[in-house]
Each structure stands twice: as C-alpha cells, then as structure tokens.
Write a protein that holds these residues in place. Structure first.
Motif: not given
Length: 149
Positions: A67-78, A80-86, A110-116
């Motif tokens: 899983v790779i973690f990326y930061d995007f600008p926060p939005s109304y649907t996300n 934190t702006g954080k996204k996870a990519y398998i 589970e790793e993604v859940k733990l990261s919020g």
C-alpha cells in the motif's frame, strides 16, 4: 508460509518481484528499471509512505503486496486528503488460488485502517480483477489520464 513486512534489506527482492509482476501483466521488459525501482522503494519505505508485505515459503518469497500513501488537498468527501493505493500485488504462479492474495489484501486494508484513511484505490490487471471484486472493491471511473511524451 510466513507473512512479514518488508524492510530496507528487502529492496533487491522487491525490485525482482515488481519486475515479475509487470511481466505477468503483459508488459515487456524493454528498459532497465532496476535503479529507479531501488530508489523508489528505498525512499518510500524510509518515509513510511509504502508498506509492503512479503510471503515466504521454503523456496523464498512467493508473494507480495503493498500500500502506498498519497497526500491530496482535503475535500468535502475526504477531510484529511490522504489516500491509499494498493500496488505490487504478485503471487508466484505455483501458489495461486490458495487465498494468499486475499490474506495480503486483508493485511494491507488493516494497515490503511490503522492510518485513519477511509478509501483505498487500485489499478487491477485482468488476472487480479476477480480477486479484488470478491474482496469487495467496486468499479469506479474517478480518474482520467493524459500521456505526455
């Protein structure tokens, strides 16, 4: 079989697994990408932006997933702006159909859940699509792509 998180000592193995995955997906190894892959894995592991799980059997590493973690600008649907990519999902052909990919996906989710993070996305090969759908991933047309050469 032993499941474990990859570390910086595994980079050479991770490079080889990634190249096997790409060939399995039908891509021809037309250029040398070893150095670029090594740099990518070293940087992302060091920054904790990549978590890769490895599966070992008596003959060595037989499967992996990341899983790779990326930061995007926060939005109304996300918020934190954080996204996870398998990514980097690969199972040696002699071990397919034994639930290894499902187990890896469970660990990655589970790793993604733990990261919020509340959303995960991925690009699926034809071979992997049924595994992801059975796990609960849904088709989405959220992105467009432009190739600039």
């Amino acid at each position: 079989m032993k499941y474990r998180r990859a570390n910086l000592n595994d980079i050479e193995k991770m490079v080889e697994l990634r190249k096997k995955q790409l060939v399995d997906e039908g891509l021809e190894p037309s250029i040398d990408i070893d150095e670029e892959l090594s740099v990518f894995f070293r940087e992302k592991l060091s920054e904790s932006r990549l978590i890769q799980w490895l599966v070992e059997d008596g003959e060595g590493i037989i499967a992996c997933g990341a899983v790779i973690f990326y930061d995007f600008p926060p939005s109304y649907t996300n918020k934190t702006g954080k996204k996870a990519y398998i990514a980097n999902m690969y199972t040696n052909e002699n071990y397919r159909g034994q639930g290894i990919a499902k187990n890896l996906l469970s660990k990655l989710v589970e790793e993604v859940k733990l990261s919020g993070i509340s959303r995960i996305w991925l690009g699926a090969s034809d071979m992997g699509r049924p595994v992801y759908k059975k796990f609960g991933f849904k088709e989405a047309d959220e992105y467009l792509e432009l190739s600039i050469i």
